[in-house]
Design a protein around this motif. Structure first.
Motif, PDB file in Angstrom:
ATOM      1  N   GLN A 194       0.829  -1.145  -0.148  1.00 57.70           N
ATOM      2  CA  GLN A 194      -0.038  -0.050   0.003  1.00 57.70           C
ATOM      3  C   GLN A 194       1.026   1.153  -0.066  1.00 57.70           C
ATOM      4  OE1 GLN A 194      -0.694   2.534   2.514  1.00 57.70           O
ATOM      5  NE2 GLN A 194       0.940   1.727   3.817  1.00 57.70           N
ATOM      6  N   GLY A 195       2.141   1.328   0.524  1.00 55.36           N
ATOM      7  CA  GLY A 195       2.986   2.335   0.617  1.00 55.36           C
ATOM      8  C   GLY A 195       3.277   2.669  -0.998  1.00 55.36           C
ATOM      9  N   CYS A 196       3.836   1.662  -1.390  1.00 52.68           N
ATOM     10  CA  CYS A 196       4.536   1.935  -3.036  1.00 52.68           C
ATOM     11  C   CYS A 196       3.179   2.184  -3.912  1.00 52.68           C
ATOM     12  CB  CYS A 196       4.869   0.472  -3.436  1.00 52.68           C
ATOM     13  SG  CYS A 196       6.558   0.179  -2.421  1.00 52.68           S
ATOM     14  N   THR A 197       1.919   1.844  -3.721  1.00 54.28           N
ATOM     15  CA  THR A 197       0.833   2.163  -4.426  1.00 54.28           C
ATOM     16  C   THR A 197      -0.018   3.585  -4.329  1.00 54.28           C
ATOM     17  OG1 THR A 197      -0.509   0.731  -3.323  1.00 54.28           O
ATOM     18  CG2 THR A 197       0.561  -0.200  -5.061  1.00 54.28           C
ATOM     19  N   THR A 198       0.003   3.737  -2.936  1.00 55.23           N
ATOM     20  CA  THR A 198      -0.939   4.829  -2.537  1.00 55.23           C
ATOM     21  C   THR A 198      -0.005   6.062  -1.752  1.00 55.23           C
ATOM     22  OG1 THR A 198      -1.189   4.345  -0.233  1.00 55.23           O
ATOM     23  CG2 THR A 198      -2.741   3.507  -1.831  1.00 55.23           C
ATOM     24  N   HIS A 199       1.368   5.606  -1.691  1.00 54.83           N
ATOM     25  CA  HIS A 199       2.173   6.677  -0.916  1.00 54.83           C
ATOM     26  C   HIS A 199       1.631   7.388   0.126  1.00 54.83           C
ATOM     27  CE1 HIS A 199       5.151   6.245  -4.428  1.00 54.83           C
ATOM     28  NE2 HIS A 199       3.907   6.458  -5.169  1.00 54.83           N
ATOM     29  N   GLN A 200       0.713   6.466   0.866  1.00 56.92           N
ATOM     30  CA  GLN A 200       0.389   6.881   2.437  1.00 56.92           C
ATOM     31  C   GLN A 200       0.910   5.920   3.441  1.00 56.92           C
ATOM     32  OE1 GLN A 200      -4.042   6.551   1.430  1.00 56.92           O
ATOM     33  NE2 GLN A 200      -4.036   9.021   1.538  1.00 56.92           N
ATOM     34  N   GLY A 201       0.933   6.523   4.528  1.00 59.55           N
ATOM     35  CA  GLY A 201       1.337   5.569   5.942  1.00 59.55           C
ATOM     36  C   GLY A 201       0.248   4.527   5.820  1.00 59.55           C
ATOM     37  N   GLY A 202       0.719   3.754   6.728  1.00 55.48           N
ATOM     38  CA  GLY A 202      -0.254   2.519   7.101  1.00 55.48           C
ATOM     39  C   GLY A 202      -1.401   2.967   7.712  1.00 55.48           C
ATOM     40  N   ILE A 203      -1.502   3.898   8.548  1.00 59.25           N
ATOM     41  CA  ILE A 203      -2.692   4.253   9.565  1.00 59.25           C
ATOM     42  C   ILE A 203      -3.071   5.225   8.792  1.00 59.25           C
ATOM     43  CG2 ILE A 203      -3.062   5.422  11.671  1.00 59.25           C
ATOM     44  CD1 ILE A 203      -0.699   4.112  13.112  1.00 59.25           C
ATOM     45  N   GLU A 204      -2.445   6.219   8.170  1.00 58.94           N
ATOM     46  CA  GLU A 204      -3.035   7.295   7.096  1.00 58.94           C
ATOM     47  C   GLU A 204      -3.826   6.672   6.254  1.00 58.94           C
ATOM     48  OE1 GLU A 204      -1.629  10.832   4.271  1.00 58.94           O
ATOM     49  OE2 GLU A 204      -0.245   9.477   5.009  1.00 58.94           O
ATOM     50  N   ASN A 205      -3.415   5.483   5.465  1.00 56.47           N
ATOM     51  CA  ASN A 205      -4.160   4.657   4.549  1.00 56.47           C
ATOM     52  C   ASN A 205      -5.750   4.043   5.088  1.00 56.47           C
ATOM     53  OD1 ASN A 205      -4.490   2.079   2.587  1.00 56.47           O
ATOM     54  ND2 ASN A 205      -4.057   3.902   1.598  1.00 56.47           N
ATOM     55  N   LEU A 206      -5.519   3.685   6.396  1.00 58.09           N
ATOM     56  CA  LEU A 206      -6.564   3.035   6.849  1.00 58.09           C
ATOM     57  C   LEU A 206      -7.615   4.045   7.247  1.00 58.09           C
ATOM     58  CD1 LEU A 206      -7.964   0.510   8.463  1.00 58.09           C
ATOM     59  CD2 LEU A 206      -6.697   1.014  10.494  1.00 58.09           C
ATOM     60  N   MET A 207      -7.250   5.069   7.594  1.00 58.33           N
ATOM     61  CA  MET A 207      -8.183   6.208   8.064  1.00 58.33           C
ATOM     62  C   MET A 207      -8.734   6.566   6.736  1.00 58.33           C
ATOM     63  SD  MET A 207      -8.105   6.455  11.370  1.00 58.33           S
ATOM     64  CE  MET A 207      -7.863   4.806  11.346  1.00 58.33           C
ATOM     65  N   GLN A 208      -8.076   6.890   5.800  1.00 58.70           N
ATOM     66  CA  GLN A 208      -8.624   7.319   4.331  1.00 58.70           C
ATOM     67  C   GLN A 208      -9.640   6.192   4.054  1.00 58.70           C
ATOM     68  OE1 GLN A 208      -7.512  10.100   2.901  1.00 58.70           O
ATOM     69  NE2 GLN A 208      -9.651   9.710   1.754  1.00 58.70           N
ATOM     70  N   SER A 209      -9.113   5.100   4.097  1.00 58.05           N
ATOM     71  CA  SER A 209     -10.159   3.922   3.632  1.00 58.05           C
ATOM     72  C   SER A 209     -11.352   4.050   4.350  1.00 58.05           C
ATOM     73  CB  SER A 209      -9.585   2.526   3.773  1.00 58.05           C
ATOM     74  OG  SER A 209      -8.354   2.506   2.778  1.00 58.05           O
ATOM     75  N   LEU A 210     -11.401   4.119   5.895  1.00 58.12           N
ATOM     76  CA  LEU A 210     -12.519   4.373   6.514  1.00 58.12           C
ATOM     77  C   LEU A 210     -13.568   5.507   6.200  1.00 58.12           C
ATOM     78  CD1 LEU A 210     -11.255   3.076   9.968  1.00 58.12           C
ATOM     79  CD2 LEU A 210     -12.675   1.830   8.323  1.00 58.12           C
ATOM     80  N   SER A 211     -12.975   6.648   6.061  1.00 58.00           N
ATOM     81  CA  SER A 211     -13.423   7.933   5.723  1.00 58.00           C
ATOM     82  C   SER A 211     -14.301   7.604   4.271  1.00 58.00           C
ATOM     83  CB  SER A 211     -12.606   8.941   5.603  1.00 58.00           C
ATOM     84  OG  SER A 211     -12.988  10.212   5.245  1.00 58.00           O
ATOM     85  N   ASP A 212     -13.605   7.132   3.328  1.00 54.39           N
ATOM     86  CA  ASP A 212     -14.146   6.771   2.135  1.00 54.39           C
ATOM     87  C   ASP A 212     -15.229   5.687   1.816  1.00 54.39           C
ATOM     88  OD1 ASP A 212     -12.564   8.929   1.338  1.00 54.39           O
ATOM     89  OD2 ASP A 212     -11.172   7.759   0.169  1.00 54.39           O
ATOM     90  N   ASN A 213     -15.361   4.969   3.485  1.00 53.38           N
ATOM     91  CA  ASN A 213     -16.240   3.799   3.124  1.00 53.38           C
ATOM     92  C   ASN A 213     -15.851   2.695   2.070  1.00 53.38           C
ATOM     93  OD1 ASN A 213     -18.093   5.028   5.135  1.00 53.38           O
ATOM     94  ND2 ASN A 213     -19.016   6.214   3.342  1.00 53.38           N
ATOM     95  N   ALA A 214     -14.549   2.588   2.262  1.00 53.40           N
ATOM     96  CA  ALA A 214     -14.181   1.760   1.142  1.00 53.40           C
ATOM     97  C   ALA A 214     -13.255   0.459   1.721  1.00 53.40           C
ATOM     98  CB  ALA A 214     -13.036   2.467   0.166  1.00 53.40           C
ATOM     99  N   PHE A 215     -13.498   0.498   2.871  1.00 52.06           N
ATOM    100  CA  PHE A 215     -12.516  -0.405   3.698  1.00 52.06           C
ATOM    101  C   PHE A 215     -13.598  -1.770   3.888  1.00 52.06           C
ATOM    102  CE2 PHE A 215      -9.524  -2.412   6.505  1.00 52.06           C
ATOM    103  CZ  PHE A 215     -10.385  -2.989   7.518  1.00 52.06           C
TER     104      PHE A 215
END
Length: 219
Positions: free
Chosen positions: A198-219
């Motif tokens: 996920q870091g190489c594909t989204t360039h976000q941190g692990g926790i940052e990416n998790l929060m983004q996914s929850l916010s976008d209802n994509a988790f």
């Protein structure tokens, strides 16, 4: 006369063939089943004596001695990668939450894959030093694994590192701790692979990416 003799022999062979086949089928059905995969037989070498062994080996990697890699090497590699993965996951999350260590302030990215290249560009000597230390560690562990495999005096992954003295206490508790190490290490290998991907594909941190996914209802 010859024809009658041949017919009799053929008939005798056919009479015995189904019984032999039935015996083989019965043997396979009566074989001990794998705890992890109950629809498969337990691999012969995975007898439950190793911590975390639940008979999971669908690819038969525990029985590939003919290519020069035996179960000892496979177990050594599993434990090594499990321990490295646990350190990697803890390190990635620690830096993302608390920031870079002193001297590494240039690595400001939340994504630790990007932070690595920031550090490489600003302090390549840090990366070079790390590679040297990794090389030394691999040499030491390689000698220990090779010697232990040849003599049988060393269990895979055993470097005698027990500063808290867990091995000197209750044997049952120590076995449980070894099983927990393997279980957490296997989980950490999946976690490290996910963080890297996920870091190489989204360039976000692990926790940052998790929060983004929850916010976008994509988790």
């Amino acid at each position: 006369m010859k024809f009658l003799l041949a017919t009799a022999l053929a008939g005798s062979a056919c009479a015995f063939a189904p019984a032999q086949q039935g015996a083989r089928v019965a043997t396979n059905l009566n074989a001990e089943k794998s705890k992890a995969l109950p629809f498969l037989n337990r691999p012969a070498l995975l007898d439950g004596s190793m911590a975390g062994d639940v008979g999971f080996d669908p690819l038969g990697l525990s029985e590939i001695d003919e290519v020069g890699i035996d179960l000892y090497w496979m177990r050594e590699a599993e434990l090594k990668h499990a321990r490295v993965a646990m350190l990697a996951v803890a390190g990635i999350l620690q830096v993302e939450i608390f920031g870079p260590a002193p001297g590494c302030e240039a690595a400001t990215a939340k994504c630790q894959m990007d932070a690595f290249w920031q550090l490489w560009n600003s302090h390549p000597q840090y990366v070079a030093f790390a590679l040297i230390m990794i090389t030394i560690t691999e040499m030491i562990s390689g000698i220990a694994a090779t010697t232990g495999r040849e003599t049988g005096d060393r269990a895979p992954g055993d470097f005698g590192l027990d500063p808290l003295g867990f091995g000197k206490g209750d044997p049952a508790k120590f076995e449980r701790l070894k099983a927990q190490e393997v279980a957490n290490g296997r989980l950490a290998m999946w976690a490290a692979a996910g963080l890297l991907m996920q870091g190489c594909t989204t360039h976000q941190g692990g926790i940052e990416n998790l929060m983004q996914s929850l916010s976008d209802n994509a988790f």
